[in-house]
Design an enzyme around this catalytic site. Structure first.
Site, short mmCIF file in Angstrom:
data_model
loop_
_atom_site.label_atom_id
_atom_site.label_comp_id
_atom_site.label_asym_id
_atom_site.label_seq_id
_atom_site.Cartn_x
_atom_site.Cartn_y
_atom_site.Cartn_z
N ARG A 73 0.78 -1.10 -0.03
CA ARG A 73 0.06 0.06 -0.10
C ARG A 73 1.00 1.25 0.00
O ARG A 73 1.05 1.88 0.86
CB ARG A 73 -0.72 -0.08 1.28
CG ARG A 73 -1.80 1.20 1.27
CD ARG A 73 -2.81 1.37 0.43
NE ARG A 73 -3.78 0.24 0.20
CZ ARG A 73 -4.56 -0.11 -0.90
NH1 ARG A 73 -4.57 0.69 -1.97
NH2 ARG A 73 -5.41 -1.36 -0.86
N GLN A 93 -7.78 -7.93 -8.53
CA GLN A 93 -7.70 -6.47 -8.82
C GLN A 93 -6.33 -6.00 -9.13
O GLN A 93 -5.29 -6.26 -8.43
CB GLN A 93 -7.96 -5.45 -7.61
CG GLN A 93 -7.83 -4.10 -7.57
CD GLN A 93 -8.85 -3.25 -7.48
OE1 GLN A 93 -10.07 -3.48 -8.34
NE2 GLN A 93 -8.62 -1.94 -6.92
N ARG A 98 2.10 -6.90 -9.53
CA ARG A 98 2.53 -6.02 -8.44
C ARG A 98 2.54 -6.95 -6.98
O ARG A 98 2.82 -6.76 -5.81
CB ARG A 98 1.29 -4.87 -7.95
CG ARG A 98 -0.23 -5.27 -7.84
CD ARG A 98 -0.97 -4.35 -7.18
NE ARG A 98 -2.43 -4.66 -7.15
CZ ARG A 98 -3.40 -4.14 -6.23
NH1 ARG A 98 -2.89 -2.93 -5.95
NH2 ARG A 98 -4.48 -4.64 -6.00
N HIS A 171 1.24 2.84 -10.49
CA HIS A 171 0.16 3.36 -9.38
C HIS A 171 1.01 4.16 -8.26
O HIS A 171 1.18 3.77 -6.88
CB HIS A 171 -0.54 2.02 -8.75
CG HIS A 171 -1.63 2.23 -7.99
ND1 HIS A 171 -1.95 3.27 -6.83
CD2 HIS A 171 -3.01 1.91 -8.41
CE1 HIS A 171 -3.04 3.36 -6.56
NE2 HIS A 171 -3.78 2.62 -7.54
N ASP A 216 -11.48 9.38 -7.70
CA ASP A 216 -11.14 8.19 -8.45
C ASP A 216 -11.45 8.54 -9.99
O ASP A 216 -12.40 8.08 -10.36
CB ASP A 216 -11.73 7.05 -7.70
CG ASP A 216 -10.95 5.76 -8.37
OD1 ASP A 216 -11.36 4.64 -7.48
OD2 ASP A 216 -10.22 5.76 -8.97
N GLU A 274 -1.16 8.51 -11.38
CA GLU A 274 -0.67 7.12 -12.10
C GLU A 274 -0.77 7.29 -13.44
O GLU A 274 -1.92 7.39 -14.11
CB GLU A 274 -1.67 6.27 -11.33
CG GLU A 274 -2.10 6.18 -9.73
CD GLU A 274 -3.38 5.39 -9.37
OE1 GLU A 274 -3.81 5.88 -8.40
OE2 GLU A 274 -3.86 4.68 -10.20
O1 TA6 Z 1 -5.83 3.63 -9.34
C1 TA6 Z 1 -6.87 3.86 -8.54
C2 TA6 Z 1 -7.61 2.52 -8.00
O2 TA6 Z 1 -7.95 1.88 -9.24
C3 TA6 Z 1 -8.92 2.96 -7.29
O3 TA6 Z 1 -10.11 2.42 -7.58
C4 TA6 Z 1 -8.64 2.19 -5.85
O4 TA6 Z 1 -9.28 1.07 -5.88
C5 TA6 Z 1 -7.15 2.21 -6.04
O5 TA6 Z 1 -6.80 1.85 -7.18
C6 TA6 Z 1 -6.61 1.28 -4.99
O6 TA6 Z 1 -6.68 -0.13 -5.51
P1 TA6 Z 1 -6.23 -1.26 -4.50
O7 TA6 Z 1 -6.47 -2.89 -5.42
O8 TA6 Z 1 -4.71 -1.25 -4.23
O9 TA6 Z 1 -6.83 -1.12 -3.19
#
Ligand code: TA6
Length: 299
Positions: A73, A93, A98, A171, A216, A274
């Protein structure tokens, strides 16, 4: 020999003779003769620290999980081959890059830059990830340091015969002192997807984007240069290459509370700007190579 030289010589020699070395916690520490430093974890090839003039420039949550069980994070997580989630591609996600262990390829010093390279190949992935994204590929990621800049460049090689599609993004979590004094310029008149408003398509009417709530947004077709200001002072300049879009994110109060690896009040001290190619899929032909990245300058 002047006494100050006796004192400084060791520092100069260490960063000159060992500009990059492996640390005890599976990361590579880069040292530039100017004193600038950066640290890259093998996990995710995530840059977790960038210091210029002894000041940390990247935000990493105090609650970040650093044991390899979850994406880090903070810093600069590498998003690949999907952005967000995708109903067709059963990957977590933001994809597998990563939260995979990358290989350290080595040090590449070039003129004034101290740079290191990492690679990730399909045969390093878990079977479930390979089944979800059944392509033969190689990622090469270079992290390069100069006195005031950090360059991160991703090269995607399609080692298959057939074309494959991907999305990618760097990111980046920038360290800032007070989010209420931050403004991002270079996004005016662009169209963005607002994920806070049900993915509504919006045109940015403001000359500078400020943040006073959850933000966002995926800005599409963004010019090469974007600047982050704080209190009217330019703080970071981001120049991207090969990447079409830019995402701006701050979780604000509720989302911050909802993330276990993020402190409730930490949204005051970070902003994500990003660079990526995420609005559309990048199509890469068999045997072809794609390159994209950014140079961040601490101003
Ligand atoms: O890049 C922005 C984003 O896609 C937001 O929608 C938010 O979810 C963030 O990334 C963090 O994502 P994560 O999977 O690291 O919690």
């Amino acid at each position: 020999m002047p006494c100050c030289l006796v004192f400084f010589l060791p520092f100069f020699l260490i960063s000159y003779l060992m500009p990059a070395h492996e640390t005890s916690h599976k990361s590579i520490l880069l040292k530039h003769p100017s004193g600038a430093e950066a640290e890259v974890r093998l996990f995710g090839a995530t840059v977790t620290s960038w210091k210029v003039d002894n000041t940390e420039r990247l935000f990493v949550s105090k609650d970040a999980i650093l044991d390899g069980s979850k994406a880090i994070r903070g810093g600069i997580p590498v998003v690949f081959p999907i952005f967000g989630t995708d109903e067709k591609i059963k990957l977590p996600q933001h994809g597998f890059a990563r939260n995979s262990d990358w290989e350290y390829v080595g040090l590449l010093t070039d003129n004034d830059e101290v740079s290191v390279r990492f690679s990730l190949k399909d045969n390093q992935l878990k079977q479930s990830q390979r089944s979800a994204w059944p392509h033969s590929f190689r990622l090469n990621y270079t992290v390069a340091l100069t006195e005031k800049t950090l360059r991160t460049t991703l090269v995607v090689k399609n080692e298959d015969e057939d074309t494959f599609e991907f999305k990618t993004l760097l990111h980046t979590y920038f360290q800032i002192s007070d989010i209420s004094k931050v403004a991002v310029s270079g996004l005016s008149n662009l169209t963005y997807i607002d994920k806070v408003q049900n993915a509504a398509k919006v045109v940015e009417e403001n000359q500078k984007v400020t943040i006073a709530g959850e933000v966002d947004r995926v800005y599409a077709n963004v010019p090469e240069e974007v600047t982050i200001e704080e209190d009217g002072q330019a703080k970071y300049r981001i120049v991207k290459t090969g990447m079409k879009d830019t995402v701006v994110w701050n979780p604000w109060i509720d989302k911050a509370k909802g993330m276990g690896d993020f402190g409730d009040e930490e949204y005051h001290n970070m902003v994500c700007v990003e660079v990526g190619s995420v609005a559309d899929w990048v199509k890469l032909g068999g045997g072809q190579t794609w390159t994209g990245g950014q140079v961040i300058t601490a101003l």
